[in-house]
Scaffold this motif. Structure first.
Motif, PDB file in Angstrom:
ATOM      1  N   GLU A 193       0.828  -1.205   0.000  1.00 30.09           N
ATOM      2  CA  GLU A 193       0.000   0.000   0.000  1.00 30.09           C
ATOM      3  C   GLU A 193       0.869   1.264   0.000  1.00 30.09           C
ATOM      4  N   LEU A 194       1.971   1.211   0.709  1.00 27.29           N
ATOM      5  CA  LEU A 194       2.879   2.369   0.751  1.00 27.29           C
ATOM      6  C   LEU A 194       3.389   2.697  -0.646  1.00 27.29           C
ATOM      7  N   GLU A 195       3.676   1.662  -1.417  1.00 29.65           N
ATOM      8  CA  GLU A 195       4.133   1.897  -2.785  1.00 29.65           C
ATOM      9  C   GLU A 195       2.969   2.335  -3.668  1.00 29.65           C
ATOM     10  N   ALA A 196       1.825   1.698  -3.480  1.00 25.48           N
ATOM     11  CA  ALA A 196       0.662   2.034  -4.313  1.00 25.48           C
ATOM     12  C   ALA A 196       0.264   3.498  -4.109  1.00 25.48           C
ATOM     13  N   ARG A 197       0.392   3.991  -2.875  1.00 22.89           N
ATOM     14  CA  ARG A 197       0.018   5.374  -2.583  1.00 22.89           C
ATOM     15  C   ARG A 197       1.156   6.366  -2.811  1.00 22.89           C
ATOM     16  N   SER A 198       2.301   5.861  -3.288  1.00 26.17           N
ATOM     17  CA  SER A 198       3.498   6.700  -3.454  1.00 26.17           C
ATOM     18  C   SER A 198       3.932   7.375  -2.160  1.00 26.17           C
ATOM     19  N   TRP A 199       3.764   6.679  -1.058  1.00 26.92           N
ATOM     20  CA  TRP A 199       4.365   7.158   0.192  1.00 26.92           C
ATOM     21  C   TRP A 199       5.850   6.788   0.189  1.00 26.92           C
ATOM     22  N   THR A 203      14.017   1.865  -4.959  1.00 25.14           N
ATOM     23  CA  THR A 203      15.101   2.433  -5.774  1.00 25.14           C
ATOM     24  C   THR A 203      15.719   1.334  -6.633  1.00 25.14           C
ATOM     25  N   HIS A 204      16.796   1.676  -7.322  1.00 29.80           N
ATOM     26  CA  HIS A 204      17.502   0.675  -8.124  1.00 29.80           C
ATOM     27  C   HIS A 204      18.306  -0.278  -7.250  1.00 29.80           C
ATOM     28  N   ALA A 205      18.448   0.057  -5.975  1.00 30.29           N
ATOM     29  CA  ALA A 205      19.182  -0.833  -5.068  1.00 30.29           C
ATOM     30  C   ALA A 205      18.216  -1.836  -4.456  1.00 30.29           C
ATOM     31  N   LYS A 206      18.760  -2.943  -3.956  1.00 28.51           N
ATOM     32  CA  LYS A 206      17.924  -3.939  -3.290  1.00 28.51           C
ATOM     33  C   LYS A 206      17.478  -3.385  -1.939  1.00 28.51           C
ATOM     34  N   ALA A 207      16.154  -3.470  -1.679  1.00 29.54           N
ATOM     35  CA  ALA A 207      15.614  -3.132  -0.355  1.00 29.54           C
ATOM     36  C   ALA A 207      16.006  -1.744   0.142  1.00 29.54           C
ATOM     37  N   GLN A 208      15.937  -0.788  -0.776  1.00 30.64           N
ATOM     38  CA  GLN A 208      16.122   0.616  -0.398  1.00 30.64           C
ATOM     39  C   GLN A 208      14.961   1.390  -1.008  1.00 30.64           C
ATOM     40  N   PHE A 209      14.455   2.371  -0.283  1.00 31.46           N
ATOM     41  CA  PHE A 209      13.336   3.159  -0.789  1.00 31.46           C
ATOM     42  C   PHE A 209      13.642   4.641  -0.709  1.00 31.46           C
ATOM     43  N   VAL A 210      12.984   5.405  -1.596  1.00 33.62           N
ATOM     44  CA  VAL A 210      12.891   6.846  -1.398  1.00 33.62           C
ATOM     45  C   VAL A 210      11.604   7.020  -0.598  1.00 33.62           C
ATOM     46  N   PHE A 211      11.695   7.605   0.563  1.00 30.68           N
ATOM     47  CA  PHE A 211      10.499   7.786   1.385  1.00 30.68           C
ATOM     48  C   PHE A 211       9.888   9.153   1.119  1.00 30.68           C
ATOM     49  N   GLY A 212       8.601   9.164   0.785  1.00 32.71           N
ATOM     50  CA  GLY A 212       7.898  10.413   0.489  1.00 32.71           C
ATOM     51  C   GLY A 212       7.457  11.111   1.759  1.00 32.71           C
ATOM     52  N   SER A 213       6.861  12.287   1.577  1.00 31.68           N
ATOM     53  CA  SER A 213       6.558  13.132   2.746  1.00 31.68           C
ATOM     54  C   SER A 213       5.524  12.488   3.671  1.00 31.68           C
ATOM     55  N   GLU A 354      18.892  -0.476   3.627  1.00 29.15           N
ATOM     56  CA  GLU A 354      19.184   0.843   4.190  1.00 29.15           C
ATOM     57  C   GLU A 354      17.977   1.206   5.038  1.00 29.15           C
ATOM     58  N   PHE A 355      18.192   1.389   6.341  1.00 29.64           N
ATOM     59  CA  PHE A 355      17.041   1.699   7.192  1.00 29.64           C
ATOM     60  C   PHE A 355      17.408   2.738   8.231  1.00 29.64           C
ATOM     61  N   HIS A 356      16.373   3.366   8.763  1.00 30.46           N
ATOM     62  CA  HIS A 356      16.548   4.529   9.641  1.00 30.46           C
ATOM     63  C   HIS A 356      16.265   4.115  11.061  1.00 30.46           C
ATOM     64  N   ARG A 357      17.318   4.089  11.843  1.00 32.64           N
ATOM     65  CA  ARG A 357      17.188   3.540  13.167  1.00 32.64           C
ATOM     66  C   ARG A 357      17.353   4.613  14.224  1.00 32.64           C
ATOM     67  N   ILE A 358      16.635   4.414  15.292  1.00 34.61           N
ATOM     68  CA  ILE A 358      16.752   5.274  16.456  1.00 34.61           C
ATOM     69  C   ILE A 358      17.625   4.498  17.429  1.00 34.61           C
ATOM     70  N   GLU A 359      18.810   5.012  17.705  1.00 35.66           N
ATOM     71  CA  GLU A 359      19.711   4.314  18.628  1.00 35.66           C
ATOM     72  C   GLU A 359      19.797   5.123  19.926  1.00 35.66           C
ATOM     73  N   THR A 360      19.606   4.439  21.036  1.00 36.43           N
ATOM     74  CA  THR A 360      19.665   5.071  22.344  1.00 36.43           C
ATOM     75  C   THR A 360      20.820   4.434  23.090  1.00 36.43           C
ATOM     76  N   LEU A 361      21.594   5.237  23.802  1.00 39.83           N
ATOM     77  CA  LEU A 361      22.805   4.683  24.403  1.00 39.83           C
ATOM     78  C   LEU A 361      23.055   5.310  25.763  1.00 39.83           C
ATOM     79  N   TRP A 362      23.459   4.501  26.724  1.00 39.37           N
ATOM     80  CA  TRP A 362      23.748   5.025  28.059  1.00 39.37           C
ATOM     81  C   TRP A 362      25.000   4.374  28.623  1.00 39.37           C
TER      82      TRP A 362
END
Ligand code: ATP
Ligand code: ZN
Ligand code: MG
Length: 508
Positions: A193-199, A203-213, A354-362
């Motif tokens: 659905e994310l692709e169908a809605r152009s969210w 990309t040309h790479a494996k398992a990488q996306f351009v994420f829309g707004s 390629e993914f966007h991670r939230i890393e927390t460190l203490w």
């Protein structure tokens, strides 16, 4: 354990005339430095069978030893001793030292070897029989020996046997907590659905996306809520961790033991002189193709792209002694993506390269680290359970830092709180709760002293521990959208109120 080594010393002078003095020096070594630390002759090392070559410049000898004064240590002691003695007494020095043979017998393994062990360098042969192993080593240099390579080879055999014994057992896993069952509003893979809605768009790479707004609006709502629910309350502050890791980072973190098949390697030109790249430039102009097959010899592989996100942080503290007033340190990083070659298969937005991670460190004393681990784990539980309203479970598993070194056991300090808790969400599109595989979308770990030790960081007054937590926005979105779908009325109000979606792009 018994060691048997044959080594050849090369001298700067012909020693045929001085053979008896040389014999005396070796006899003296046998009585002194090769005995140091040993209770009796059995524990000591012993040089024997020595022979001078016909030109008198080379001496071969054998060192046999038991487990206390090991042959590798004995050899280095003997080299240093000869160097000290031969100069003043025989007016010669050592020009070279070659290890002709090195065998280790009677290694007792903690577990039996289940099949043959192979070590691809420095080892000619490994023999195992039940819980005993023996080794024939090769290509050893004095520098490697001095640096502890023999002990590391023995440990590598032990580790490989240990790995054989976990194989097929699956990761250790214990259920700690489960949220209530929540109504599923959706049954498809949200990536479609994310692709169908152009969210987002592949990309040309494996398992990488351009994420829309629209996708980013959702991700930003998650981030804002996380800051309010968790970071502000618990005192975490933002940093930027590097996203390229020079080899020094995986070398220290231990990822260099096993990361290669999953890494994104980084290479830079050995020389950036345009003349060296002239053929690539012309070739592209003429064919429209990149001549990548000829790159390799011109490149220097300088490291990898960030894989686990927190290791490159540690350069910030490396070699420092942190004062009590600066502890605990609580930070987070979301300054860029991490990269994994997910060779086992990628999947929608659940498994990207390629993914966007939230890393927390203490970082803190063991007590501070334990306390923050619990506080953070609890706050994240409330955040995912109440604020994002996701159905999930928490499981106690093999710590990530062991898993990423190829191990499958719980930490040996698990009883002191060292280890990883995974947060696993039900994905309705994968099937029923009972039969389908749930998705790990977040973890929280107490890493014990692993990282401060690895990077030589100390506290002024206590032991130093650390913890970290990681979760990708893509997996959060995957769990959220897989359970709730795309109709905002089915979203929890905190998210709904914050996400303002731009009109979707239309294409001809
Ligand atoms: P899995 O076993 O599902 O591959 P992992 O054990 O490799 O997960 P970690 O190395 O613990 O995951 O990474 C921490 C977090 O990073 C995960 O909880 C997840 O949110 C995220 N993550 C890991 N790999 C990916 C990926 N390929 N795509 C998207 N997010 C990922
Ligand atoms: Zn981490
Ligand atoms: Mg993985």
């Amino acid at each position: 354990m018994q060691f048997d080594c044959v080594a050849e010393f090369e001298f700067t002078k012909d020693l045929r005339e001085k053979k008896s003095e040389l014999d005396a020096v070796i006899e003296q070594a046998n009585k002194t430095i090769l005995r140091k630390g040993a209770k009796d002759a059995r524990e000591a090392a012993q040089a024997s069978d020595w022979q001078l070559s016909s030109d008198g410049k080379r001496l071969t000898l054998r060192i046999e030893s038991g487990a206390v004064v090991r042959a590798h240590a004995a050899l280095i002691r003997l080299r240093n001793f000869l160097n000290e003695q031969l100069g003043p007494k025989l007016k010669t020095g050592i020009r070279g030292l070659e290890i002709k043979k090195f065998e280790v017998k009677g290694i007792t393994l903690k577990q039996p070897a289940l099949k043959p062990i192979e070590i691809t360098c420095f080892v000619e042969e490994v023999k195992t029989s039940g819980d005993k192993a023996s080794l024939k080593l090769k290509d050893l240099t004095p520098a490697l020996i001095e640096d502890g390579a023999v002990d590391r080879i023995i440990r590598l055999v032990e580790d490989k046997v240990e790995a054989q014994n976990y194989e097929g057992k699956g990761e250790a896993k214990k259920l700690l907590w489960a949220s209530t069952k929540k109504q599923a509003h959706y049954e498809k893979d949200p990536a479609l659905e994310l692709e169908a809605r152009s969210w987002m768009r592949r990309t040309h790479a494996k398992a990488q996306f351009v994420f829309g707004s629209q996708f980013v609006a959702l991700a930003n709502a998650f981030k804002e809520l996380l800051v309010e629910d968790v970071y502000v309350k618990l005192g975490f502050r933002e940093m930027y961790f590097p996203k390229f890791e020079p080899w020094a980072v995986p070398q220290r973190s231990g990822h260099a033991k096993s990361i290669y098949p999953e890494a994104f390697f980084v290479a830079v030109p050995k020389k950036s002189d345009p003349a060296i790249w002239a053929k690539e430039m012309d070739y592209f102009r003429i064919t429209g193709e990149v001549l990548k097959d000829e790159f390799a010899s011109k490149l220097d592989f300088v490291g990898i792209m960030s894989y686990a996100q927190c290791p490159p942080f540690w350069r910030f503290l490396e070699g420092k002694v942190v004062l009590d007033e600066s502890l605990p340190l609580r930070v987070f990083d979301w300054s860029g993506p991490t990269y994994r070659n997910e060779a086992g298969g990628t999947q929608g937005i659940a498994r990207l390269e390629e993914f966007h991670r939230i890393e927390t460190l203490w970082v803190g004393t063991p007590e501070q680290t334990k306390k923050i681990t619990t506080e953070l784990s609890d706050a994240l539980t409330v955040f995912f359970n109440k604020t994002l309203d996701i159905e999930f479970q928490k499981n106690w598993i093999t710590p990530w830092f062991l898993a990423q070194e190829g191990k499958k056991t719980l930490s040996d300090k698990a009883s002191e709180g060292v280890g990883t808790t995974d947060f696993d969400a039900w994905l309705p599109y994968r099937g029923t709760r009972e039969k389908s595989e749930w998705l790990e979308f977040q973890n929280v770990s107490n890493n014990g002293d692993k990282y401060p030790k690895a990077f030589g960081v100390k506290s002024a007054s206590s032991e130093l521990w650390s913890g970290c937590a990681g979760g990708s926005l893509e997996r959060w979105a995957c769990a959220f959208l897989a359970q709730k779908g795309f109709d905002k009325k089915d979203w929890p109000s905190a998210v709904r109120d914050r996400v303002e979606l731009a009109p979707e792009l239309k294409f001809a």
